[in-house]
Every structure is written in C-alpha cells, then in structure tokens.
Write an enzyme that holds these catalytic residues in place. Structure first.
Site, mmCIF file in Angstrom:
data_model
loop_
_atom_site.group_PDB
_atom_site.id
_atom_site.type_symbol
_atom_site.label_atom_id
_atom_site.label_comp_id
_atom_site.label_asym_id
_atom_site.label_seq_id
_atom_site.Cartn_x
_atom_site.Cartn_y
_atom_site.Cartn_z
ATOM 1 N N THR A 115 0.867 -1.178 0.000
ATOM 2 C CA THR A 115 0.000 0.000 0.000
ATOM 3 C C THR A 115 0.900 1.224 0.000
ATOM 4 O OG1 THR A 115 -1.787 -1.125 1.180
ATOM 5 C CG2 THR A 115 -1.793 1.272 1.221
ATOM 6 N N LYS A 154 -7.356 1.627 -2.701
ATOM 7 C CA LYS A 154 -6.933 1.072 -1.415
ATOM 8 C C LYS A 154 -6.910 2.141 -0.324
ATOM 9 C CE LYS A 154 -5.298 -1.833 1.604
ATOM 10 N NZ LYS A 154 -4.018 -2.550 1.483
#
Length: 343
Positions: A129, A204
């Site tokens: 991420t 995300k």
C-alpha cells in the site's frame, strides 16, 4: 526503511466499466490451477507468507526474501524457497510480487539490484500500500526498462490471505493483466481492474480510510454494548445483520471469544498494525488536502492511532484501539514477524 508520506495531486477517477464496477469473481476456491510459473516474492511478513504459500500449494515455484529471519522461516514452512537477498530471489522470476511497507521502500528495493537482476520480460505486481505518486513513479521506473509493473494492493487481512479470498485492486485494464491474472485468482475472492497506474492505490487508500472509521465505531459500540449489559456474542450477531454491520464488526469484533479471526483473541499480536493503518490514514488525509475534501472522521481516527503509536503500541493490531475506550490498554508487544512484508 521508514514510512514516507508525500503530497500529490489526484486526478478525477474515470467512470469504471461495468466489469470494473462489480469486479470479476475469482476462481480461487474452485480448485482451478493456472499454468505453473516461476514467482519471486519480496516481503514475507504477515500477509506475504500466507499469500506466497498459497501459490506454492497451487503448483507454482516460489522464491522469496525478507529481512526478518522469522518471516523467512514462516514462509519456508509454507514451501517457499528463501534466498539471501532480494536480487537473488528474482533472478529466474517470470512474475515478481512486492509486499512492502511503503512506496519509497519499493523503489529502494527495485533500484538496489532487484530490477537489474530480474529477467528482461519480468512482470512486477506491487501489492504494497503506497501513495499514488509513488505507484506512478515506480511504474515509470520499471516500464522504462521494458518490464511491466502494476499496482495491485489488496484488502481482506491475514484471514483473507490465508483463505485466498482477498480483494485485489489493479491499476491496469483486463487486457493488461491477462498474462498473470490466473495467478492472482489463486489469492483472490474478487479482482477489480481500475484502468490506469495509480488507481489501484487510490482505491486502497479510500477503502482503508473507511475501514479505520468503521473500526473506531465498532470499538466504541462493543464497549458501550457490554457496559449496558448486552451479551457481546449476541449483540455482534445482531449488529452483523442490522444497520450497524461492517467488515470490522464481522471480522475484528474486539471482545475476546466472539469472532475467531479477531486480534483481541491473541492479545493484539500480529495483524494489521497501528503503524500501518496510521500510514494509510495519512495517505488518505494527503488525498483529502490535495482534492480539497474535508475528512474530519479520518482525522480523528488518525489522531487516535498516532497516540497509540507514540505510546509504544505501534506494532500491535489496530483493533487495540478498543483498549483506549475501555481504558485497559495492554503493554506493547510484537509477534516478531513483521519483517519487510507489510502492505
């Protein structure tokens, strides 16, 4: 190798196709096997170890690396062959997965021998991420050498990694993933193709911001329900089929013995750490500033996670937030397996 947050300007998202809106259902649970591939996995932490292990079970040849000896050992127990360096792990790889704490570290790993050591036609799938700017920068770095790169963050936590039910958010089109999507299907319950580099990370970031906010509500609700005399198991079941439902409530309910997958059952060791969700909330707040979007609830949760981190609890699972509400905060601890591989 510390978390790094940078500002960026977010372009408006294009309207998704019908397929992208609903996602493609994975065949991970239908016993279908993709053709065996040589796969490298860089970052064998709490997510990377079970994900790479599933690829071994599916018949792929997986070679991995992590700085943490404990992380390497866990992956070896799942059948992954580990190496002494990240560059060695990718030497024969057709497909390279990256599962690292932030985009700066991804770039450092790529530039510190991994990109040069990989085959000229290798495909890089970054399931870390990161912020959007890092994703686009790393895409440019890799594709500039003739190799391919896609940002492919995931949602679903350690339980989803072990079960092969993760949601994958791909910053590419369906056509661009054709050569490796069957490998991802081994790991995924659902796959979304979001169109262009960086949009996987955009999805995300927003998703994890919403998770943080719903987790805070779940923690507050769990404590209040218990103090009002409600049975915790019964209330969790009730809320999960009512308007209070959320993924955090169903998967992380922070009362011991109620939900098997909840970190409270293991004294908050492992899982999705305070420091990681703090990083992700920071990315969301940067996005809010860049797009002039007020995010007061995300700011509140980010402040709570920052306080937990500053108090020495950064490696505990983020659902330890409940202990700031019931005022029984434990002594900080770790399970020793964080390593490189946190997304």
């Amino acid at each position: 190798m510390h978390s790094c947050t940078t500002g960026w300007r977010l372009c408006p998202l294009p309207a998704p196709s019908a397929t992208a809106q609903h996602g493609s259902q994975s065949s991970a649970n239908t016993q279908r096997r993709a053709a065996a591939m040589r796969i490298a996995w860089i970052g064998l932490g709490n997510m990377g170890a079970p994900m790479s292990g599933r690829l071994v079970e599916a018949g792929h040849e997986v070679t991995g690396f992590d700085l943490s000896p404990a992380a390497r050992e866990a992956a070896e127990q799942a059948g992954v062959r580990t190496t002494a360096s990240a560059a060695e792990a990718v030497e024969q790889a057709e497909l390279v997965f990256l599962m690292l704490p932030n985009g700066t570290l991804v770039r450092q790993v790529l530039e510190d021998g991994v990109l040069d050591a990989s085959p000229a036609d290798a495909i890089f799938v970054d399931s870390s991420t990161t912020d959007i700017e890092d994703a686009v920068t790393n895409h440019t770095l890799v594709t500039g050498t003739g190799r391919r790169f896609v940002d492919a963050p995931v949602s679903g936590g350690i339980s989803g990694a072990a079960a092969g039910t993760l949601t994958f958010m791909l910053g590419c089109t369906e056509d661009e993933s054709a050569d490796f999507v069957e490998v991802i299907e081994v790991l995924a319950g659902r796959i979304f193709h979001l169109g262009r580099p960086g949009l996987g990370q955009a999805a995300k970031i927003v998703n994890n911001m919403m998770l943080g906010i719903s987790l805070a509500g779940t923690c507050e609700g769990a404590v209040l329900a218990e103090r009002l005399g409600l049975d915790s198991s019964q209330f969790q079941q009730l809320a999960s089929v009512s308007s209070g439902d959320s993924w955090a409530l169903r998967t992380w309910y922070p009362v011991a013995g109620v939900v098997e997958t909840a970190a409270v059952n293991r004294d908050f060791a492992g899982g999705f750490s305070v420091d990681l969700i703090k990083k992700d909330l920071g990315l969301a707040l940067n996005a809010g500033r860049s797009t002039n979007t007020p995010l007061p609830h995300a700011e509140s949760v980010a402040a709570s996670m920052e306080a937990l981190s500053q108090a020495g609890h950064g490696q505990l699972d983020c659902s330890v937030l409940v202990r700031t509400i019931d005022q029984t905060l434990p002594t900080a601890q770790t399970d020793g397996r964080e390593g490189m591989g946190q997304s």
